[in-house]
Design an enzyme around this catalytic site. Sequence first.
Site, PDB file in Angstrom:
ATOM      1  N   HIS A 150      40.507  22.232  77.362  1.00 53.24           N
ATOM      2  CA  HIS A 150      41.163  21.496  76.273  1.00 53.24           C
ATOM      3  C   HIS A 150      40.139  20.669  75.502  1.00 53.24           C
ATOM      4  O   HIS A 150      39.578  19.714  76.030  1.00 53.24           O
ATOM      5  CB  HIS A 150      42.281  20.581  76.800  1.00 53.24           C
ATOM      6  CG  HIS A 150      42.951  19.828  75.685  1.00 53.24           C
ATOM      7  ND1 HIS A 150      44.048  20.326  75.011  1.00 53.24           N
ATOM      8  CD2 HIS A 150      42.638  18.657  75.094  1.00 53.24           C
ATOM      9  CE1 HIS A 150      44.387  19.478  74.059  1.00 53.24           C
ATOM     10  NE2 HIS A 150      43.548  18.455  74.085  1.00 53.24           N
ATOM     11  N   GLY A 210      44.895  20.491  58.013  1.00 52.52           N
ATOM     12  CA  GLY A 210      46.083  21.313  58.246  1.00 52.52           C
ATOM     13  C   GLY A 210      46.306  21.698  59.696  1.00 52.52           C
ATOM     14  O   GLY A 210      47.091  22.589  59.993  1.00 52.52           O
ATOM     15  N   CYS A 249      47.604  24.524  76.022  1.00 51.47           N
ATOM     16  CA  CYS A 249      47.348  24.420  77.466  1.00 51.47           C
ATOM     17  C   CYS A 249      48.505  25.036  78.245  1.00 51.47           C
ATOM     18  O   CYS A 249      48.290  25.682  79.282  1.00 51.47           O
ATOM     19  CB  CYS A 249      47.141  22.958  77.873  1.00 51.47           C
ATOM     20  SG  CYS A 249      45.481  22.337  77.500  1.00 51.47           S
ATOM     21  N   HIS A 277      41.134  25.816  68.090  1.00 50.73           N
ATOM     22  CA  HIS A 277      41.422  27.244  67.964  1.00 50.73           C
ATOM     23  C   HIS A 277      40.853  27.791  66.669  1.00 50.73           C
ATOM     24  O   HIS A 277      40.684  27.055  65.694  1.00 50.73           O
ATOM     25  CB  HIS A 277      42.929  27.525  68.038  1.00 50.73           C
ATOM     26  CG  HIS A 277      43.754  26.762  67.042  1.00 50.73           C
ATOM     27  ND1 HIS A 277      44.117  25.448  67.233  1.00 50.73           N
ATOM     28  CD2 HIS A 277      44.265  27.124  65.839  1.00 50.73           C
ATOM     29  CE1 HIS A 277      44.834  25.029  66.197  1.00 50.73           C
ATOM     30  NE2 HIS A 277      44.926  26.025  65.330  1.00 50.73           N
ATOM     31  N   HIS A 292      41.568  30.883  63.923  1.00 49.42           N
ATOM     32  CA  HIS A 292      42.473  31.922  63.454  1.00 49.42           C
ATOM     33  C   HIS A 292      41.625  33.135  63.075  1.00 49.42           C
ATOM     34  O   HIS A 292      40.610  32.998  62.384  1.00 49.42           O
ATOM     35  CB  HIS A 292      43.217  31.458  62.202  1.00 49.42           C
ATOM     36  CG  HIS A 292      44.080  30.256  62.414  1.00 49.42           C
ATOM     37  ND1 HIS A 292      45.431  30.342  62.647  1.00 49.42           N
ATOM     38  CD2 HIS A 292      43.785  28.933  62.414  1.00 49.42           C
ATOM     39  CE1 HIS A 292      45.929  29.108  62.775  1.00 49.42           C
ATOM     40  NE2 HIS A 292      44.957  28.241  62.645  1.00 49.42           N
ATOM     41  N   ASN A 345      41.192  24.957  61.337  1.00 47.13           N
ATOM     42  CA  ASN A 345      41.767  23.785  60.687  1.00 47.13           C
ATOM     43  C   ASN A 345      41.477  22.590  61.578  1.00 47.13           C
ATOM     44  O   ASN A 345      41.748  22.639  62.780  1.00 47.13           O
ATOM     45  CB  ASN A 345      43.278  23.950  60.519  1.00 47.13           C
ATOM     46  CG  ASN A 345      43.637  25.113  59.601  1.00 47.13           C
ATOM     47  OD1 ASN A 345      42.909  25.417  58.659  1.00 47.13           O
ATOM     48  ND2 ASN A 345      44.747  25.779  59.892  1.00 47.13           N
ATOM     49  N   ASP A 394      49.497  35.111  66.703  1.00 46.24           N
ATOM     50  CA  ASP A 394      50.155  33.916  66.178  1.00 46.24           C
ATOM     51  C   ASP A 394      51.651  34.188  66.035  1.00 46.24           C
ATOM     52  O   ASP A 394      52.064  35.261  65.612  1.00 46.24           O
ATOM     53  CB  ASP A 394      49.545  33.541  64.818  1.00 46.24           C
ATOM     54  CG  ASP A 394      49.883  32.125  64.407  1.00 46.24           C
ATOM     55  OD1 ASP A 394      48.986  31.269  64.410  1.00 46.24           O
ATOM     56  OD2 ASP A 394      51.066  31.863  64.078  1.00 46.24           O
ATOM     57  N   HIS A 416      44.627  21.563  69.926  1.00 49.10           N
ATOM     58  CA  HIS A 416      43.799  22.228  70.943  1.00 49.10           C
ATOM     59  C   HIS A 416      42.945  23.182  70.109  1.00 49.10           C
ATOM     60  O   HIS A 416      43.500  24.052  69.414  1.00 49.10           O
ATOM     61  CB  HIS A 416      44.692  22.964  71.950  1.00 49.10           C
ATOM     62  CG  HIS A 416      43.962  23.687  73.039  1.00 49.10           C
ATOM     63  ND1 HIS A 416      44.209  23.461  74.391  1.00 49.10           N
ATOM     64  CD2 HIS A 416      43.008  24.658  72.994  1.00 49.10           C
ATOM     65  CE1 HIS A 416      43.441  24.254  75.120  1.00 49.10           C
ATOM     66  NE2 HIS A 416      42.692  24.999  74.292  1.00 49.10           N
ATOM     67  N   CYS A 447      50.325  19.676  75.751  1.00 49.96           N
ATOM     68  CA  CYS A 447      49.605  20.503  74.779  1.00 49.96           C
ATOM     69  C   CYS A 447      50.153  21.924  74.836  1.00 49.96           C
ATOM     70  O   CYS A 447      50.119  22.565  75.883  1.00 49.96           O
ATOM     71  CB  CYS A 447      48.108  20.483  75.083  1.00 49.96           C
ATOM     72  SG  CYS A 447      47.175  21.673  74.110  1.00 49.96           S
TER      73      CYS A 447
HETATM   74  P1  AMP Z   1      46.932  25.161  63.107  1.00 50.10           P
HETATM   75  O1  AMP Z   1      47.950  24.917  62.040  1.00 50.10           O
HETATM   76  O2  AMP Z   1      45.584  25.554  62.612  1.00 50.10           O
HETATM   77  O3  AMP Z   1      46.901  24.032  64.107  1.00 50.10           O
HETATM   78  O4  AMP Z   1      47.431  26.463  63.856  1.00 50.10           O
HETATM   79  C1  AMP Z   1      48.372  26.464  64.876  1.00 50.10           C
HETATM   80  C2  AMP Z   1      48.923  27.860  64.910  1.00 50.10           C
HETATM   81  O5  AMP Z   1      49.599  28.037  66.131  1.00 50.10           O
HETATM   82  C3  AMP Z   1      49.923  28.156  63.786  1.00 50.10           C
HETATM   83  O6  AMP Z   1      49.438  29.251  63.013  1.00 50.10           O
HETATM   84  C4  AMP Z   1      51.201  28.490  64.531  1.00 50.10           C
HETATM   85  O7  AMP Z   1      51.953  29.512  63.919  1.00 50.10           O
HETATM   86  C5  AMP Z   1      50.676  28.915  65.886  1.00 50.10           C
HETATM   87  N1  AMP Z   1      51.613  28.763  66.981  1.00 50.10           N
HETATM   88  C6  AMP Z   1      52.426  27.704  67.240  1.00 50.10           C
HETATM   89  N2  AMP Z   1      53.137  27.915  68.357  1.00 50.10           N
HETATM   90  C7  AMP Z   1      52.773  29.138  68.822  1.00 50.10           C
HETATM   91  C8  AMP Z   1      53.159  29.926  69.946  1.00 50.10           C
HETATM   92  N3  AMP Z   1      54.070  29.511  70.836  1.00 50.10           N
HETATM   93  N4  AMP Z   1      52.585  31.141  70.098  1.00 50.10           N
HETATM   94  C9  AMP Z   1      51.668  31.575  69.209  1.00 50.10           C
HETATM   95  N5  AMP Z   1      51.256  30.880  68.141  1.00 50.10           N
HETATM   96  C10 AMP Z   1      51.801  29.687  67.941  1.00 50.10           C
HETATM   97 ZN    ZN Z   2      45.268  21.916  75.250  1.00 47.86          ZN
END
Ligand code: AMP
Ligand code: ZN
Length: 112
Positions: free
Chosen positions: A45, A91, A6, A98, A100, A85, A29, A96, A3
């Site tokens: 997680h 989307g 994680c 989260h 935004h 999301n 992000d 994990h 993950c």
């Molecule tokens: P979601 O599409 O809602 O699952 O959001 C996942 C978010 O994680 C996206 O906006 C990605 O740009 C962001 N993301 C992916 N990898 C990383 C990373 N290494 N550091 C920071 N954000 C990330």
């Molecule tokens: Zn996780």
Amino acid sequence: MDCLFCKIIAGEIPSNKVYEDDKILAFHDISPMAPVHVVIIPKEHICCADKLSEENSQIVAHIFSKIPEIAKSLNLENGYRIVNNCGEDGGQTVFHLHFHLLGGKKLNTQLA
Ligand code: AMP
Ligand code: ZN
């Protein structure tokens, strides 16, 4: 467990942190969709909002209780948007839980 978030929590993948306590982490992000785009995650997680329950959902209240402080630190006094999301149709790309936190401009009001 494979993950990404994680691994960020474990420090195996670097992140640009904006807030951390024993239960949650917030970081910028990597591909921002607004001038300010921060991701807020529980350290526990949980794959997605669809796996929240009476037993594990206190973490969501904790995240939301810290959002005003995080938003203030990012100078979002004019407002912001919080987005979750969930699942493929929602989307979600990182499985994990989260939220935004988006702001820094007048956001487009289209939700779907
Ligand atoms: P979601 O599409 O809602 O699952 O959001 C996942 C978010 O994680 C996206 O906006 C990605 O740009 C962001 N993301 C992916 N990898 C990383 C990373 N290494 N550091 C920071 N954000 C990330
Ligand atoms: Zn996780």
